[in-house]
Write a protein that holds these residues in place. Structure first.
Motif, mmCIF file in Angstrom:
data_model
loop_
_atom_site.group_PDB
_atom_site.id
_atom_site.type_symbol
_atom_site.label_atom_id
_atom_site.label_comp_id
_atom_site.label_asym_id
_atom_site.label_seq_id
_atom_site.Cartn_x
_atom_site.Cartn_y
_atom_site.Cartn_z
ATOM 1 N N UNK A 116 -17.245 0.153 -0.053
ATOM 2 C CA UNK A 116 -18.544 -0.457 -0.816
ATOM 3 C C UNK A 116 -19.422 -0.621 -1.237
ATOM 4 N N UNK A 117 -19.996 -1.829 -1.973
ATOM 5 C CA UNK A 117 -20.857 -1.625 -2.917
ATOM 6 C C UNK A 117 -22.180 -2.196 -1.829
ATOM 7 N N UNK A 118 -22.298 -2.759 -1.272
ATOM 8 C CA UNK A 118 -23.375 -3.626 -0.975
ATOM 9 C C UNK A 118 -24.009 -2.645 0.065
ATOM 10 N N UNK A 119 -25.774 -2.150 -0.639
ATOM 11 C CA UNK A 119 -26.632 -2.094 0.565
ATOM 12 C C UNK A 119 -26.638 -3.008 0.924
ATOM 13 N N UNK A 120 -26.864 -2.420 3.011
ATOM 14 C CA UNK A 120 -27.319 -3.681 3.968
ATOM 15 C C UNK A 120 -29.069 -3.461 3.839
ATOM 16 N N UNK A 121 -29.193 -2.342 3.419
ATOM 17 C CA UNK A 121 -30.872 -2.077 3.942
ATOM 18 C C UNK A 121 -30.837 -0.276 4.087
ATOM 19 N N UNK A 122 -31.877 0.382 4.800
ATOM 20 C CA UNK A 122 -32.286 1.629 4.509
ATOM 21 C C UNK A 122 -32.838 2.241 5.865
ATOM 22 N N UNK A 123 -32.686 3.634 5.643
ATOM 23 C CA UNK A 123 -33.073 4.535 6.960
ATOM 24 C C UNK A 123 -33.371 5.534 6.473
ATOM 25 N N UNK A 124 -34.479 5.525 7.227
ATOM 26 C CA UNK A 124 -35.713 6.636 7.030
ATOM 27 C C UNK A 124 -35.180 8.036 8.239
ATOM 28 N N UNK A 125 -35.003 9.055 7.148
ATOM 29 C CA UNK A 125 -34.385 9.997 8.069
ATOM 30 C C UNK A 125 -35.252 11.221 7.520
ATOM 31 N N UNK A 126 -36.435 11.316 8.343
ATOM 32 C CA UNK A 126 -36.929 12.121 8.496
ATOM 33 C C UNK A 126 -38.000 12.731 6.970
ATOM 34 N N UNK A 127 -38.370 11.191 6.639
ATOM 35 C CA UNK A 127 -39.505 10.988 5.363
ATOM 36 C C UNK A 127 -38.875 10.780 4.400
ATOM 37 N N UNK A 132 -28.257 2.640 3.021
ATOM 38 C CA UNK A 132 -27.202 2.095 4.148
ATOM 39 C C UNK A 132 -26.843 1.332 3.626
ATOM 40 N N UNK A 133 -25.002 1.518 4.007
ATOM 41 C CA UNK A 133 -23.743 0.838 3.658
ATOM 42 C C UNK A 133 -23.027 0.315 5.040
ATOM 43 N N UNK A 134 -22.511 -0.714 4.960
ATOM 44 C CA UNK A 134 -21.381 -1.117 6.411
ATOM 45 C C UNK A 134 -20.393 -2.081 5.826
ATOM 46 N N UNK A 135 -18.646 -1.026 6.521
ATOM 47 C CA UNK A 135 -17.758 -2.348 6.094
ATOM 48 C C UNK A 135 -17.163 -2.516 7.409
ATOM 49 N N UNK A 136 -17.984 -3.847 7.513
ATOM 50 C CA UNK A 136 -17.347 -4.204 8.932
ATOM 51 C C UNK A 136 -15.488 -4.101 9.462
ATOM 52 N N UNK A 137 -14.908 -4.041 8.972
ATOM 53 C CA UNK A 137 -13.482 -3.639 8.890
ATOM 54 C C UNK A 137 -12.987 -2.850 9.401
ATOM 55 N N UNK A 138 -13.513 -2.239 8.881
ATOM 56 C CA UNK A 138 -13.209 -0.653 8.866
ATOM 57 C C UNK A 138 -14.439 -0.305 10.294
ATOM 58 N N UNK A 139 -15.445 -0.979 10.739
ATOM 59 C CA UNK A 139 -16.609 0.003 11.532
ATOM 60 C C UNK A 139 -17.070 0.862 10.484
ATOM 61 N N UNK A 140 -16.810 1.132 9.953
ATOM 62 C CA UNK A 140 -17.857 2.021 8.861
ATOM 63 C C UNK A 140 -19.173 2.064 8.276
ATOM 64 N N UNK A 141 -19.793 2.848 8.646
ATOM 65 C CA UNK A 141 -21.690 2.937 8.477
ATOM 66 C C UNK A 141 -21.360 4.058 7.230
ATOM 67 N N UNK A 142 -22.716 4.373 6.124
ATOM 68 C CA UNK A 142 -22.514 5.543 5.343
ATOM 69 C C UNK A 142 -24.300 5.737 4.921
ATOM 70 N N UNK A 143 -24.391 6.468 5.021
ATOM 71 C CA UNK A 143 -25.602 6.397 4.095
ATOM 72 C C UNK A 143 -25.625 7.352 2.566
ATOM 73 N N UNK A 144 -26.401 6.929 2.138
ATOM 74 C CA UNK A 144 -25.978 7.488 0.970
ATOM 75 C C UNK A 144 -27.560 7.870 0.149
ATOM 76 N N UNK A 145 -27.096 9.026 -0.392
ATOM 77 C CA UNK A 145 -28.630 9.184 -1.069
ATOM 78 C C UNK A 145 -28.479 10.313 -2.704
ATOM 79 N N UNK A 146 -29.010 9.439 -3.278
ATOM 80 C CA UNK A 146 -28.626 9.644 -5.336
ATOM 81 C C UNK A 146 -29.524 10.265 -5.280
ATOM 82 N N UNK A 147 -29.310 11.248 -5.237
ATOM 83 C CA UNK A 147 -30.734 12.760 -6.377
ATOM 84 C C UNK A 147 -30.447 12.719 -8.263
ATOM 85 N N UNK A 148 -31.062 13.646 -8.813
ATOM 86 C CA UNK A 148 -30.592 13.528 -10.092
ATOM 87 C C UNK A 148 -29.552 14.892 -10.546
ATOM 88 N N UNK A 149 -28.925 15.364 -10.150
ATOM 89 C CA UNK A 149 -28.136 16.324 -10.015
ATOM 90 C C UNK A 149 -26.534 16.075 -8.595
#
Length: 178
Positions: A116-127, A132-149
């Motif tokens: 999925x390319x749809x961001x559905x929100x955000x989640x704080x993890x340790x500051x 957050x991304x969610x694909x309902x038909x697969x019941x797949x939840x994803x957390x993404x963190x993009x750092x410079x490298x």
């Protein structure tokens, strides 16, 4: 006696006797009640990955309580980038996976793994804020963190809370001495 072992009736008797023996076997041997999830240690895979890539590598400092690491590998991503993945059966026996790569563009790597390319929100993890991304038909939840490298992805059928536990366990590893 010969009539009994020939023709259709002989065949039918042989089948019923065989089925009876199989039935007795299943009655006598108790079914396994224990869960069997193969455990796959990932320490060597992570160490080799850390030596092979030019950027800082992230890995769980310890597995969340009750989780079983059941897969790990290094694969080739787009453009020859290496992708480290570590899979888990969570405490609730859902699936969770941690992946990281310096594949570019980072957004395409994250989209592909999240399905999925749809961001559905955000989640704080340790500051730290994770997408957050969610694909309902697969019941797949994803957390993404993009750092410079490097791009970090935590994905699976696990709950947001469980994915957050895995993301919170991630620590940046020091590069090995040359």
């Amino acid at each position: 006696m010969r009539r009994f072992t020939e023709g259709f009736y002989g065949y039918a008797v042989a089948v019923f006797v065989s089925l009876g023996l199989v039935g007795v076997f299943f009655l006598v041997s108790p079914p396994s009640r224990e869960e069997h999830i193969p455990k796959r240690e990932y320490g060597i895979t992570v160490a080799n990955f850390n030596r092979a890539v030019p950027y800082k590598v992230w890995a769980p400092s310890q597995d969340p309580a009750g989780w079983i690491s059941n897969s790990n590998r290094v694969a080739k991503g787009a453009g020859g980038a290496q992708v480290l993945s570590i899979g888990y059966a969570t405490a609730t026996r859902e699936h969770a996976m941690f992946l990281q790569s310096d594949e570019r563009p980072a957004a395409e790597f994250a989209n592909r793994l999240a399905n999925s390319n749809q961001v559905v929100g955000s989640q704080d993890v340790g500051g730290t804020t994770w997408e957050r991304r969610f694909r309902e038909d697969k019941k797949q939840r994803t957390l993404v963190r993009m750092l410079p490298d490097v791009t970090l992805v935590v994905t699976g059928t696990a709950s947001w809370e469980e994915l957050g536990q895995l993301a919170a366990a991630l620590k940046e590893l020091p590069k090995p001495a040359a």
